[in-house]
Write an enzyme that holds these catalytic residues in place. Sequence first.
Site, mmCIF file in Angstrom:
data_model
loop_
_atom_site.group_PDB
_atom_site.id
_atom_site.type_symbol
_atom_site.label_atom_id
_atom_site.label_comp_id
_atom_site.label_asym_id
_atom_site.label_seq_id
_atom_site.Cartn_x
_atom_site.Cartn_y
_atom_site.Cartn_z
ATOM 1 N N ASP A 95 42.492 -32.512 53.522
ATOM 2 C CA ASP A 95 41.730 -33.495 52.754
ATOM 3 C C ASP A 95 40.575 -34.030 53.567
ATOM 4 O O ASP A 95 40.753 -34.442 54.707
ATOM 5 C CB ASP A 95 42.593 -34.711 52.373
ATOM 6 C CG ASP A 95 43.604 -34.386 51.289
ATOM 7 O OD1 ASP A 95 43.536 -33.265 50.750
ATOM 8 O OD2 ASP A 95 44.436 -35.253 51.014
ATOM 9 N N GLU A 124 32.112 -58.541 31.340
ATOM 10 C CA GLU A 124 31.522 -59.881 31.249
ATOM 11 C C GLU A 124 32.311 -60.885 32.075
ATOM 12 O O GLU A 124 31.766 -61.888 32.486
ATOM 13 C CB GLU A 124 31.438 -60.370 29.795
ATOM 14 C CG GLU A 124 30.554 -59.527 28.892
ATOM 15 C CD GLU A 124 31.274 -58.306 28.339
ATOM 16 O OE1 GLU A 124 30.604 -57.364 27.921
ATOM 17 O OE2 GLU A 124 32.523 -58.279 28.359
ATOM 18 N N ARG A 128 48.953 -39.459 44.470
ATOM 19 C CA ARG A 128 49.007 -38.159 45.143
ATOM 20 C C ARG A 128 49.465 -38.274 46.591
ATOM 21 O O ARG A 128 49.882 -37.300 47.194
ATOM 22 C CB ARG A 128 47.664 -37.431 45.059
ATOM 23 C CG ARG A 128 46.532 -38.125 45.752
ATOM 24 C CD ARG A 128 45.221 -37.380 45.580
ATOM 25 N NE ARG A 128 45.194 -36.105 46.287
ATOM 26 C CZ ARG A 128 45.059 -35.986 47.598
ATOM 27 N NH1 ARG A 128 44.920 -37.049 48.364
ATOM 28 N NH2 ARG A 128 45.041 -34.806 48.173
ATOM 29 N N PRO A 179 34.305 -55.390 40.525
ATOM 30 C CA PRO A 179 33.180 -54.955 41.363
ATOM 31 C C PRO A 179 32.994 -55.818 42.607
ATOM 32 O O PRO A 179 32.360 -55.380 43.573
ATOM 33 C CB PRO A 179 31.961 -55.074 40.443
ATOM 34 C CG PRO A 179 32.454 -55.487 39.117
ATOM 35 C CD PRO A 179 33.910 -55.762 39.169
HETATM 36 N N1 5OB Z 1 32.683 -51.036 39.222
HETATM 37 N N2 5OB Z 1 34.360 -50.906 40.649
HETATM 38 C C1 5OB Z 1 33.099 -50.579 40.419
HETATM 39 C C2 5OB Z 1 34.805 -51.599 39.556
HETATM 40 C C3 5OB Z 1 33.733 -51.701 38.642
HETATM 41 C C4 5OB Z 1 33.900 -52.363 37.434
HETATM 42 C C5 5OB Z 1 35.127 -52.953 37.155
HETATM 43 C C6 5OB Z 1 36.178 -52.847 38.050
HETATM 44 C C7 5OB Z 1 36.025 -52.176 39.265
HETATM 45 O O1 5OB Z 1 35.369 -53.652 35.981
HETATM 46 C C8 5OB Z 1 34.365 -53.778 35.078
#
Ligand code: 5OB
Length: 240
Positions: free
Chosen positions: A164, A113, A150, A86
């Site tokens: 697209d 975690e 793709r 994230p």
């Molecule tokens: N949430 N992109 C958005 C992500 C995520 C959670 C992840 C990995 C990439 O791992 C828990």
Amino acid sequence: MRIDVVTLFPELVAGPLGTSIIGRAAQAGTVEYRVHDLREHGLGRHRSVDDYPYGGGAGMVMRPEPLFDALEPLRAAGAHVVLLDPAGERLTDALARELATIPHLALVCGRYEGIDERIRTLVDREVSIGDYVLTGGELPALVLLDAVVRLVPGVIAEASHKGDSFASGLLEHPQYTRPERFRDLEVPPVLLSGNHGEVDRWRRRESLRRTLERRPDLLDEAPLDDADRRVLEELRSGEA
Ligand code: 5OB
């Protein structure tokens, strides 16, 4: 192209890789997928892959040893290592296009975690698929893989890329197929007219309309010509 996926949940990843366009690309030999079960590199009799966080706190942290064991041979084989996280760079169409030019990717799926920070020394880039919490990186890895595969030449007809959204910088125009009338919902007559010039103009207008209504932010970056700008003026003034 080769794509390795390193995960604690190989069964979660394997299914989609055999399905639809992604699976056909593998059957055709255009891409090769290899799924690696991190548990095979787990420590001790219990094949342990995680442990408590130093400093305390809730949850478990993925230990470095299994990931190093899994990733070092992939790096040695030339893989570009992508950690789904994230905190990573946001996945966009532009990033998917860039990754589609790399002959060998290794996608690393963490659990939420967290992973031991030292794993990042083996990672070339980190990618997020958006601002929401998930339980693991497997679904993000599949999203990235789908967006990338793709685009690999030969996987789908190049013509399908043209319309697209994001490639054109605009959202897609509405699509219809048979029947001409369903319940009391009719296909716009212009699409039945056989006039390709009119059809193209209608589609462009509807792309512009939808983008203006739903994603006006995209209009700042989209390549627009004078005709597009006139159409947008019209749509903004409520004429059509
Ligand atoms: N949430 N992109 C958005 C992500 C995520 C959670 C992840 C990995 C990439 O791992 C828990």
